[in-house]
Design a protein around this motif. Structure first.
Motif, mmCIF file in Angstrom:
data_model
loop_
_atom_site.group_PDB
_atom_site.id
_atom_site.type_symbol
_atom_site.label_atom_id
_atom_site.label_comp_id
_atom_site.label_asym_id
_atom_site.label_seq_id
_atom_site.Cartn_x
_atom_site.Cartn_y
_atom_site.Cartn_z
ATOM 1 N N GLN A 219 -7.212 0.346 -0.304
ATOM 2 C CA GLN A 219 -6.733 1.663 -0.729
ATOM 3 C C GLN A 219 -7.225 2.706 0.256
ATOM 4 O O GLN A 219 -8.408 2.757 0.581
ATOM 5 C CB GLN A 219 -7.232 2.012 -2.124
ATOM 6 N N LYS A 220 -6.319 3.546 0.707
ATOM 7 C CA LYS A 220 -6.661 4.631 1.627
ATOM 8 C C LYS A 220 -7.077 5.845 0.808
ATOM 9 O O LYS A 220 -6.340 6.302 -0.046
ATOM 10 C CB LYS A 220 -5.444 4.968 2.504
ATOM 11 N N GLY B 225 -4.186 7.711 -0.785
ATOM 12 C CA GLY B 225 -3.711 7.224 -2.082
ATOM 13 C C GLY B 225 -2.833 5.995 -2.013
ATOM 14 O O GLY B 225 -2.564 5.360 -3.031
ATOM 15 N N ASP B 226 -2.363 5.625 -0.815
ATOM 16 C CA ASP B 226 -1.555 4.403 -0.663
ATOM 17 C C ASP B 226 -2.428 3.180 -0.896
ATOM 18 O O ASP B 226 -3.632 3.190 -0.638
ATOM 19 C CB ASP B 226 -0.943 4.322 0.733
ATOM 20 N N ASP C 294 -9.029 3.178 -10.381
ATOM 21 C CA ASP C 294 -9.665 1.862 -10.506
ATOM 22 C C ASP C 294 -8.640 0.719 -10.574
ATOM 23 O O ASP C 294 -8.763 -0.205 -11.364
ATOM 24 C CB ASP C 294 -10.572 1.854 -11.736
ATOM 25 N N THR C 295 -7.633 0.810 -9.738
ATOM 26 C CA THR C 295 -6.538 -0.170 -9.735
ATOM 27 C C THR C 295 -7.035 -1.604 -9.607
ATOM 28 O O THR C 295 -6.592 -2.482 -10.352
ATOM 29 C CB THR C 295 -5.549 0.126 -8.596
ATOM 30 N N SER D 122 2.978 -3.440 -11.587
ATOM 31 C CA SER D 122 3.504 -2.095 -11.324
ATOM 32 C C SER D 122 2.816 -1.004 -12.145
ATOM 33 O O SER D 122 2.596 0.093 -11.645
ATOM 34 C CB SER D 122 5.010 -2.048 -11.523
ATOM 35 N N GLU D 123 2.449 -1.280 -13.382
ATOM 36 C CA GLU D 123 1.845 -0.235 -14.207
ATOM 37 C C GLU D 123 0.423 0.114 -13.776
ATOM 38 O O GLU D 123 -0.102 1.164 -14.147
ATOM 39 C CB GLU D 123 1.872 -0.614 -15.682
ATOM 40 N N TYR D 124 -0.210 -0.747 -12.980
ATOM 41 C CA TYR D 124 -1.587 -0.505 -12.555
ATOM 42 C C TYR D 124 -1.696 0.076 -11.149
ATOM 43 O O TYR D 124 -2.715 0.657 -10.795
ATOM 44 C CB TYR D 124 -2.398 -1.806 -12.632
#
Length: 105
Positions: A103-104, A37-38, A75-76, A68-70
């Motif tokens: 993204q991990k 999730g990192d 789907d960042t 920061s909000e994303y």
């Protein structure tokens, strides 16, 4: 760098010359072990060079606030692309913009 466990967005800094300018740029090396999730976002300085809706030229602090909000959401990458990067096609791009998103799972 976004740490999912803590929900914190932490800037990682690097030193050295502009990437690709010289063979020996003396760059900072860092080892970062990503957990599930990192997220890690590597950007060029052009990503922080834009005008906000009120016409204020961006800086790194404003860039962090905008992303920061994303960070940590589903789907960042696409959310960043749609809502942070190049959101106003009528404005001229100030600098080159490069973004690497990891993204991990």
């Amino acid at each position: 760098y976004y740490n999912k466990a803590s929900g914190a967005l932490k800037p990682l800094r690097s030193t050295g010359l502009i990437l690709g300018l010289f063979q020996d740029g003396l760059y900072t090396e860092q080892l970062l072990k990503l957990q599930s999730g990192d997220q890690l976002m590597i950007i060029s300085d052009g990503m922080t060079d834009f005008q906000d809706k009120e016409g204020k030229m961006s800086d790194f602090a404003l860039f962090l606030k905008n992303i920061s909000e994303y960070m940590g959401t589903t789907d960042t990458f696409n959310k960043l692309k749609e809502n942070v990067c190049f959101t106003d096609p009528s404005k001229e791009q100030v600098d080159d913009c490069s973004l690497i998103f990891i993204q991990k799972d």
